[in-house]
Design an enzyme around this catalytic site. Structure first.
Site, mmCIF file in Angstrom:
data_model
loop_
_atom_site.group_PDB
_atom_site.id
_atom_site.type_symbol
_atom_site.label_atom_id
_atom_site.label_comp_id
_atom_site.label_asym_id
_atom_site.label_seq_id
_atom_site.Cartn_x
_atom_site.Cartn_y
_atom_site.Cartn_z
ATOM 1 N N TYR A 107 0.859 -1.178 0.000
ATOM 2 C CA TYR A 107 0.000 0.000 0.000
ATOM 3 C C TYR A 107 0.891 1.222 0.000
ATOM 4 O O TYR A 107 1.918 1.258 0.669
ATOM 5 C CB TYR A 107 -0.848 0.045 1.269
ATOM 6 C CG TYR A 107 -1.881 -1.017 1.363
ATOM 7 C CD1 TYR A 107 -1.578 -2.259 1.884
ATOM 8 C CD2 TYR A 107 -3.193 -0.783 0.943
ATOM 9 C CE1 TYR A 107 -2.543 -3.239 1.985
ATOM 10 C CE2 TYR A 107 -4.149 -1.752 1.043
ATOM 11 C CZ TYR A 107 -3.817 -2.979 1.572
ATOM 12 O OH TYR A 107 -4.775 -3.948 1.677
ATOM 13 N N HIS B 270 -6.665 1.411 -2.227
ATOM 14 C CA HIS B 270 -6.433 -0.025 -2.354
ATOM 15 C C HIS B 270 -4.966 -0.284 -2.674
ATOM 16 O O HIS B 270 -4.267 0.586 -3.176
ATOM 17 C CB HIS B 270 -7.299 -0.588 -3.485
ATOM 18 C CG HIS B 270 -8.747 -0.632 -3.157
ATOM 19 N ND1 HIS B 270 -9.268 -1.463 -2.201
ATOM 20 C CD2 HIS B 270 -9.796 0.065 -3.656
ATOM 21 C CE1 HIS B 270 -10.569 -1.287 -2.122
ATOM 22 N NE2 HIS B 270 -10.919 -0.355 -2.995
ATOM 23 N N LYS C 281 -4.524 -4.911 -9.521
ATOM 24 C CA LYS C 281 -3.227 -4.890 -8.841
ATOM 25 C C LYS C 281 -2.198 -5.432 -9.818
ATOM 26 O O LYS C 281 -2.478 -6.306 -10.622
ATOM 27 C CB LYS C 281 -3.257 -5.779 -7.605
ATOM 28 C CG LYS C 281 -4.227 -5.284 -6.540
ATOM 29 C CD LYS C 281 -4.045 -6.031 -5.259
ATOM 30 C CE LYS C 281 -5.262 -5.969 -4.370
ATOM 31 N NZ LYS C 281 -5.828 -4.647 -4.138
#
Lengths: 398, 118
Positions: A297, A305, A352
């Site tokens: 993070y 996120h 991601k």
């Protein structure tokens, strides 16, 4: 008001800017240690000119207990847990999704409809609403399909049933038909029950730190002391270093005096990766939800996120060490393409980027096993990264 | 851990399977305190080398089973089938995957193919 429909209206004191400022205030310190500046004065400016500083270092001195069964350090003190969570997002409440909030949830439950909802309760409500929305949508689609069938049966006209349109609710237009709190009908009876069953709530939750997080706090920041779980005395750094490694090894046989510490201990391999990214400023949390080892993070889970998902791949410098080793490390043998694709897909779905982190385990022929007695052995490990993105030639022309 | 209020219920099984102890403790606490199931008990599964948790969700009648396992373990098909057999062939079991940072992820495993609900 539904939690799943996008809403542009600001809801009074809880609008976006207020929440952001609140978060910046509460989570403003990325470090458990605080640098406290004294108020400006003549002596301070004179000392500053000379290159000296009066800034004090404030150390929260948190305490934790080492639990070898769960391979973690438990922080039961509430103020210590809050400090560690709010300054750097270390640890996780063992009965909650992030910070320890179990007691708050139980108190809310007892008061039945407290105004301050914990994050778990908000998520539970949002999921219940989404389920209801999906059921309504499925029913509407079935109704439209049936209508098309009857029209065909009676008039012979063929209509393709639409999957979107005015008759079918979409996420933007759906409104919850039943109240979001189904227990609202039960409240009249509850106030009579509550005084009977009210026993003092004991907080059974603790903040759980992984061994990597705990060692980072102990060794690099010096703000955590670990106590022995039976005697409650503080354990020395050297003993902790060996205990953390031993937690991953099988229990001692009665005949052996000292266990063999090895370079491929999972604690060491994971610690190398954890230390590397923490020292670069990332907040590193566990990635079990996304099939990976760690999540990175930028500022913390509260803000955005995670952008990156890490998979730690240990590499033996000397292949002979792998054959002789008693530890079965995960992900040592090369990934099959299907497995790699699966993990990449899962993470692309949640936006991601996958990073493969190769940690090189030093060879026993080059480095003696004695260095494992102290953290100085970490200098022999190295970290290399490979960033993986899925390339679709048809769509990614630029 | 021994001072934790839920330890007495697990005291019989934890020393028997030390490697699975952490996962069982974590899953048991999550089920009992966080998910708030009722009639929670522990079942011994010797062939699987661990204990499982049984209980039912609040306001429901069916008994559900949760088998804990840790992230570092490999789960084989035969292991799962043995678990189903030992638990008297329930329709589905929950596999609780635990990790060191106290995260827990549940997977629902059924015998055979299951149609999605919606």
């Amino acid at each position: 008001m539904s939690l799943i429909t996008p809403s542009n209206r600001s809801r009074g004191p809880h609008k976006g800017g207020f929440r952001r400022n609140e978060n910046n205030r509460i989570y403003g310190n990325p470090f458990p240690l605080l640098f406290v500046e004294p108020p400006p004065s003549r002596t301070k400016s004179v000392l500053n000119l000379l290159g000296l500083s009066l800034t004090r270092l404030e150390n929260p001195h948190c305490e934790g207990i080492f639990d070898p069964t769960t391979r973690s350090v438990w922080v039961s003190n509430q103020s210590d847990s809050l400090v560690l969570w709010r300054r750097g997002f270390y640890g996780k409440g063992d009965l909650s999704r992030s910070e320890p909030s179990w007691l708050a949830r139980q108190i809310n439950l007892r008061k039945m409809g407290g105004k301050q909802l914990t994050s778990e309760e908000i998520t539970a409500r949002r999921r219940a609403e989404r389920q209801q929305f999906k059921r309504d949508r499925a029913a509407a689609i079935a109704a439209v399909a049936e209508e098309a069938e009857t029209i065909f049966a009676t008039e012979g006209r063929v209509i393709t049933p639409a999957l979107s349109g005015p008759a079918i609710p979409s996420a933007a237009t759906w409104k919850p038909s039943t109240p979001s709190i189904p227990e609202a009908s039960a409240t009249p009876t509850l106030p009579e029950d509550v005084p009977e069953e009210l026993e003092p709530l004991k907080d059974v939750e603790h903040l759980q730190l992984t061994l990597q997080e705990a060692w980072f706090l102990i060794w690099n920041l010096g703000c955590l002391t670990v106590l022995d779980r039976h005697t409650l005395e503080s354990v020395s750094l050297k003993d902790l270093w060996t205990s953390f490694q031993l937690a991953h090894l099988p229990p001692l046989l009665p005949g052996l005096t000292s266990p063999m510490l090895q370079f491929d201990n999972p604690f060491l391999v994971n610690y190398v990766a954890y230390h590397h990214y923490r020292s670069l400023g990332w907040v590193v949390k566990g990635g079990i939800k996304f099939c990976v080892d760690y999540l990175l993070y930028k500022r913390g889970p509260v803000f955005t996120h995670a952008e990156f998902a890490l998979v730690v791949l240990p590499v033996y410098e000397d292949p002979e060490d792998e054959k002789l080793s008693s530890i079965q490390l995960q992900n040592v043998s090369p990934f099959g393409w299907s497995w790699l694709s699966t993990i990449n897909r899962v993470n692309s779905q949640v936006q991601k980027t996958l990073i493969l982190v190769y940690v090189t385990i030093p060879a026993r022929s080059r480095v003696s096993l004695e260095v494992l007695e102290s953290p100085a052995c970490l200098q022999y490990y190295s970290v290399r990264e490979v960033v993986l993105r899925r390339f679709i030639p048809a769509r990614m022309r630029d | 851990m021994e001072k934790h209020p839920s330890y007495p219920a697990l005291a019989a099984i934890i020393p028997k399977y030390p490697r699975a102890a952490g996962g069982l403790f974590q899953a048991y606490n999550d089920i009992l305190y966080s998910q708030q199931w009722v009639d929670v008990g522990v079942v011994d599964l010797p062939e699987c080398g661990r204990g499982a948790i049984k209980g039912r969700k609040r306001d429901t009648e069916t008994t559900l089973y949760v088998v804990p396992c840790s992230l570092a373990e490999t789960v084989s098909f035969s292991w799962l089938q043995t678990a189903f057999k030992l638990l008297a062939e329930p329709e589905e079991i929950y596999l609780a995957v635990t990790s060191e940072d106290a995260s827990i992820v549940y997977y629902k495993i059924s015998l055979g193919i299951v149609k999605p609900p919606v």
